[in-house]
Design a protein around this motif. Structure first.
Motif, PDB file in Angstrom:
ATOM      1  N   ASP A  15      59.670 -58.561 -33.122  1.00 62.68           N
ATOM      2  CA  ASP A  15      58.274 -58.802 -32.753  1.00 62.68           C
ATOM      3  C   ASP A  15      58.147 -59.404 -31.354  1.00 62.68           C
ATOM      4  O   ASP A  15      57.282 -59.012 -30.570  1.00 62.68           O
ATOM      5  CB  ASP A  15      57.605 -59.732 -33.770  1.00 62.68           C
ATOM      6  N   ARG A  34      58.719 -56.732 -28.839  1.00 61.98           N
ATOM      7  CA  ARG A  34      57.568 -55.837 -28.717  1.00 61.98           C
ATOM      8  C   ARG A  34      56.453 -56.511 -27.910  1.00 61.98           C
ATOM      9  O   ARG A  34      55.820 -55.887 -27.067  1.00 61.98           O
ATOM     10  CB  ARG A  34      57.078 -55.467 -30.120  1.00 61.98           C
ATOM     11  N   LEU A  35      56.237 -57.790 -28.179  1.00 59.08           N
ATOM     12  CA  LEU A  35      55.185 -58.504 -27.440  1.00 59.08           C
ATOM     13  C   LEU A  35      55.520 -58.553 -25.946  1.00 59.08           C
ATOM     14  O   LEU A  35      54.664 -58.300 -25.093  1.00 59.08           O
ATOM     15  CB  LEU A  35      55.032 -59.924 -27.996  1.00 59.08           C
ATOM     16  N   THR A  53      54.917 -55.211 -24.416  1.00 60.52           N
ATOM     17  CA  THR A  53      53.480 -54.946 -24.292  1.00 60.52           C
ATOM     18  C   THR A  53      52.893 -55.680 -23.095  1.00 60.52           C
ATOM     19  O   THR A  53      52.105 -55.125 -22.328  1.00 60.52           O
ATOM     20  CB  THR A  53      52.762 -55.367 -25.583  1.00 60.52           C
ATOM     21  N   LEU A  85      47.191 -54.405 -21.287  1.00 58.22           N
ATOM     22  CA  LEU A  85      46.211 -55.435 -21.637  1.00 58.22           C
ATOM     23  C   LEU A  85      45.804 -56.266 -20.417  1.00 58.22           C
ATOM     24  O   LEU A  85      44.985 -57.173 -20.540  1.00 58.22           O
ATOM     25  CB  LEU A  85      46.782 -56.367 -22.728  1.00 58.22           C
ATOM     26  N   ARG A 121      54.051 -68.247 -34.705  1.00 59.70           N
ATOM     27  CA  ARG A 121      53.059 -67.236 -34.336  1.00 59.70           C
ATOM     28  C   ARG A 121      52.711 -67.383 -32.874  1.00 59.70           C
ATOM     29  O   ARG A 121      52.650 -68.493 -32.351  1.00 59.70           O
ATOM     30  CB  ARG A 121      51.801 -67.455 -35.174  1.00 59.70           C
ATOM     31  N   GLU A 173      49.886 -65.747 -29.994  1.00 60.25           N
ATOM     32  CA  GLU A 173      48.808 -64.835 -29.604  1.00 60.25           C
ATOM     33  C   GLU A 173      48.695 -64.891 -28.089  1.00 60.25           C
ATOM     34  O   GLU A 173      48.469 -65.954 -27.511  1.00 60.25           O
ATOM     35  CB  GLU A 173      47.477 -65.269 -30.242  1.00 60.25           C
ATOM     36  N   VAL A 220      46.613 -63.919 -24.866  1.00 57.52           N
ATOM     37  CA  VAL A 220      45.262 -63.549 -24.467  1.00 57.52           C
ATOM     38  C   VAL A 220      45.333 -63.026 -23.042  1.00 57.52           C
ATOM     39  O   VAL A 220      45.714 -63.771 -22.132  1.00 57.52           O
ATOM     40  CB  VAL A 220      44.318 -64.765 -24.540  1.00 57.52           C
ATOM     41  N   THR A 268      44.102 -58.831 -26.533  1.00 59.58           N
ATOM     42  CA  THR A 268      45.033 -59.825 -27.046  1.00 59.58           C
ATOM     43  C   THR A 268      46.110 -59.117 -27.851  1.00 59.58           C
ATOM     44  O   THR A 268      45.941 -57.991 -28.304  1.00 59.58           O
ATOM     45  CB  THR A 268      44.335 -60.841 -27.974  1.00 59.58           C
ATOM     46  N   ALA A 269      47.244 -59.809 -28.015  1.00 62.19           N
ATOM     47  CA  ALA A 269      48.318 -59.288 -28.866  1.00 62.19           C
ATOM     48  C   ALA A 269      48.860 -60.463 -29.657  1.00 62.19           C
ATOM     49  O   ALA A 269      49.100 -61.543 -29.098  1.00 62.19           O
ATOM     50  CB  ALA A 269      49.416 -58.653 -28.012  1.00 62.19           C
ATOM     51  N   ARG A 270      49.048 -60.285 -30.950  1.00 61.14           N
ATOM     52  CA  ARG A 270      49.470 -61.389 -31.806  1.00 61.14           C
ATOM     53  C   ARG A 270      50.668 -60.985 -32.639  1.00 61.14           C
ATOM     54  O   ARG A 270      50.680 -59.912 -33.226  1.00 61.14           O
ATOM     55  CB  ARG A 270      48.318 -61.800 -32.721  1.00 61.14           C
ATOM     56  N   ILE A 271      51.663 -61.836 -32.686  1.00 65.14           N
ATOM     57  CA  ILE A 271      52.803 -61.627 -33.572  1.00 65.14           C
ATOM     58  C   ILE A 271      52.945 -62.842 -34.486  1.00 65.14           C
ATOM     59  O   ILE A 271      52.481 -63.933 -34.176  1.00 65.14           O
ATOM     60  CB  ILE A 271      54.122 -61.420 -32.800  1.00 65.14           C
TER      61      ILE A 271
END
Lengths: 343, 343, 343, 343
Positions: free
Chosen positions: A135, A138-139, A142, A148, A241, A243, A245, A250-253
């Motif tokens: 995760d 991936r974040l 991204t 974004l 976790r 997030e 911004v 936004t992207a959150r894992i």
């Protein structure tokens, strides 16, 4: 190492974390074997060594590292013991996987940086295992791809069911939030420049003595703002976790997932209770990549510079926590040896 | 109705559903008032009437409908009493909101269709309230827009916490699955042509006598295949879910949502326990639109044809349930009066 | 008001918000009618009045409020005009629903408090509509029930797709974060004692001039710590989320839900684009409860004290934003007239 | 095998699946090495062999299996070639991991069963890898623990982005739904007694020739009812989902999760595109456990009986698909050699 034979690893420190690494090298990762273990507790060292064929037990790290069977060193002893073990490994020019923290303070970390630079090539990978989590990876991708827009804020949550009785308030910063220091730097490709620590009235019970939870704020040299909730005695689960911004989204894992049950008027699932449940795969991947690189004669992954930077931010964090004031981070310039400063 | 005054509504049958409609017209929906109620249980009729200013109580539906204060009729009595109440409303040419089923069988439903056609304009809206639910509306629009391609299958779940002790096996079809009969027809714009009922060994307790749960399969004249799990005593919540499987994607409504808590090793939320919790807004919207249309002299929404079609499919479903065999649906051609057959 | 007739409402200000309230009173809420509208833009007043039967148009708020057809006043004009309209309503002792802010600053809010107290009973409900949202209500009940233990932190997100070109940096605090000021006070039953505003480098485009987004920190007299991300030009949707972190668990509201589609390698759903999509039901419920109470001669809901408190916190917030410093909130003691300070 | 040396594995068939297993044994799993590969395409065999040190290439499976370097056999050739390779392994009494199907039909599977029984101990593990997936394992444990009551239904979804052009209608059953045959048997501890295949009008494009999607219904000897949507050309992702409906609740695995982004009016995440993305960890665990057991001289995991049972259900499924009729499954009694029939 025998040509193409398995990498002989010395594991220094076989408490919970070290013993888990022994199991991992022995049973999960191919291409390596545990050739030696060392622990100040000789009984513990022997007990672990007996579970692995052909593994020698030592009480002195230096003795284990000196063994001709040893091709690489994994350091999982308490932080204050790291510098000496790193020196012993450096003397033999061995590749090292050093659990975080690299060392407990920026001054000693700086000495490690300098010693490694004298060897002329990277020898140390620091155990920031989140960089190997699917995760997080991936974040980061991204954010780097840019769809974004520029990242403006990170909202991080770091919750443990509970921590050991000897845990101190400072360790909230140096042991727990240290992970977010590295992941902030890695996700954003920016250095942290200042730390502020805010605190509500603490929870009752074991939280009270720790002033737990806390909200730790980072500022970065790229202008990002990061808030980290650290809650060491949240009681309900291990939860990590993030997030991000960004300008356009936004992207959150780190949301909970897995099997969902519906019964007795409730829907939902179970929360991971420990870090191995959440990050076990990341540890496996971390060690596998370290072994693979070591067999090729290389060291990659998080560097001693990353370890130094986190030590510097940790020091500012502890001051910020004690004074209640925004505290600038003091760091040396990044040596060219460790590559360009931004990703 | 006084020019621009509120619509005077007679509510026929004031059991749970009817009493709830009285409350809705009185307190939630503007532009209407409950002018009369009727119930075979006179005490119940009087008790409800007393909660509303200027509301008369009757035991005879026809008497309530004949009141000069009454401009429109809402029928919430048991299904077998619907035909007579509809006749009384038709005599006065009043707009009707008739709770499902229109009538309990296709023959009587056909008589209603014919009577309405003789009046020359639509007078009946049937209470298929799911058509007024925001999620169902969104799903229908998504299917109609065509971005996902042609719908091939619907997977439907219909679960009740429990049903009344007098509930029968047939009512699983005629009372519960009747909703999916209408929503299938409405979502797809297709008629149902055959029904098959499959059954596992039933659950224990009250499920055992009902052969509960069951899996009801519809085939449509557009070639779609629909499966409906009906589980009347699921015990844990009221759950209505539909997943549409289309050529290029799927769309699902009815997953649980709302506040998510994390405590004691679990994450999740509460499941709605009753149909009003899930569809209360849809009922409000249904009655509001009926009142608005009635004040303009119109009737819109699900028609008597929709009521007839569901009665015909229900009959096939009951036969399929009893015989274990795939059972074709027998229906008349759709009268031009009720508009084109496909959306 | 005629005995049992509908409540005659004067709507003061018929811009976007006021016109929406006219539509709501006319079409959604029972028991009330729009008897008069007032707007400085006479054409706009007349255009809105023409959509409602028997509604008079005025340019002077006082004239509308003086109409004998008027039983209650809904104020939706810009904040600086509120005090005068409230005075006019107070002269006739009418119940008022006043959109937020009560007034733009604590001094004028204090004058309103004093005027209302002289009337001897509550006349003002302030339009903090989140208190009528089902999710907020559930969160408050969960916190009050105590199963999760004492609330320690709130993490709030408040994102708008975009705001008007005339929006100022201060309005991030006074217009947007004002909602979180009230919901913090209401959820926790605590007053806010200090405000700090932190800022990353702003987003590009319209965010740049606004220093958007920002992270606003509240401290409360109960020891809770609250962080609010305000992002006025997030671009992707209207998103309002709150996570309460308590001693034994967390509770979160405001996650996206609704229909989930799976197509072209992606799963997910749509994000609400405006506040009416997210809070339309809460506005309906707010106005319905105000009308119901007014018909009984009462005023309930968020009080003028709540309006004053938010004005005081807003002032501190604007100072904190301008200075970058933690700023204490200055407030009078809560008058006994407004009940006990904690829920 | 040299005492404590790595297990020498012959991989038979090195197409996509076999080559992936070579990579897995070489790089992921400890304790084993690829000693030989065989493929009818000699170039392919040699190309794969060259990537592994000390690996020999063959075109004849029997020759590879006969190599003294080989201690165990992994069969990944097409189904019709399995029986012969199994015989060769049986001659040397070697442990086998045989990719599904064990053999293409129940008669040949029966011959394998008999041959294995003659050897006097289990030699074959069949590659039903879902049994090694964390979610499936959790679901099975939840069902076995009994908190949800007896399982009544399973709703399964099995969707592929697309399949190869040579894929046939029968392969929807024998290649795809075969997985659900095994997982049904394993999750419930029951045998499948009858199969029915239902079909909507197929999707357009490649789905049309395959009559894709289909709804396959299983009945079990424990009275459970199972529906499986197989959709081979769904276009949007690889999706495998199971919802178990029990007497007192439901449990669902296979919902999408991972990083959630919010941008441009949409929230959501990515869907896995291939089986390795979804089940890669399960394959790793499957092979690791097979290697570990083989080094101890054992074979565990899904047995040849499981392979036979799936072959028998597949035959019934193909008949049901061709005839449109409910088709009973014909199976022999479970030999005592393979243990008790229910978990």
């Amino acid at each position: 190492m025998a040509a193409n034979g398995p990498l002989g690893v010395a594991v220094i420190g076989v408490g919970t974390m070290g013993a888990d690494h022994v199991r991992r090298i022995d049973g999960v990762v191919g291409g390596a074997r545990v050739a030696a273990v060392a622990d100040v507790d000789g009984d513990r060292a022997r007990a672990v060594a007996e579970t692995v064929e052909g593994c020698a037990a030592y009480t002195e790290p230096a003795a284990a590292i000196a063994s001709p069977e040893v091709d690489a060193v994994l350091i999982a002893s308490p932080g204050p013991a790291h510098e000496e073990a790193l020196s012993a490994a450096f003397e033999r020019d061995l590749p090292v996987l050093c659990e975080k923290p690299l060392t407990p303070d920026p001054d000693s970390a700086l000495r490690v940086l300098e010693a490694e630079q004298r060897l002329g090539r990277r020898r140390v990978q620091v155990g920031f295992m989140r960089r190997f989590d699917a995760d997080y990876t991936r974040l980061r991708r991204t954010l780097a791809e840019g769809g974004l827009g520029r990242p403006l804020m990170l909202h991080c949550r770091h919750r443990n069911v509970s921590v050991h009785p000897y845990f101190t308030r400072e360790m909230l910063i140096t042991d727990c939030v240290a992970h977010e220091m590295d992941s902030t730097r890695w996700l954003l490709g920016q250095e942290i420049t200042a730390v502020t620590v805010l605190r509500p009235a603490p929870g009752s019970g074991p939280s009270e003595a720790l002033d737990d939870p806390q909200l730790v704020i980072f500022e970065t040299d790229g202008g990002a703002l990061v808030d980290v909730e650290i809650f060491a005695h949240c009681g309900f689960g291990y939860q990590v976790r993030t997030e991000a911004v960004c300008e356009r989204g936004t992207a959150r894992i780190g949301d909970d997932h897995g099997m969902v049950t519906r019964t007795a008027g409730r829907w939902g699932g179970e929360i991971a209770q420990g870090y191995l449940e959440r990050f076990g795969d990341a540890y496996d991947r971390e060690v596998r990549l370290w072994v693979d690189a070591a067999r090729r004669g290389e060291v990659t992954g998080p560097s001693a510079w990353d370890g130094y930077a986190v030590a510097a931010v940790s020091r500012a964090g502890v001051v910020a926590q004690a004074t209640g004031r925004r505290t600038p981070v003091e760091m040396i310039e990044r040596p060219a040896f460790y590559g360009p400063g931004r990703r």
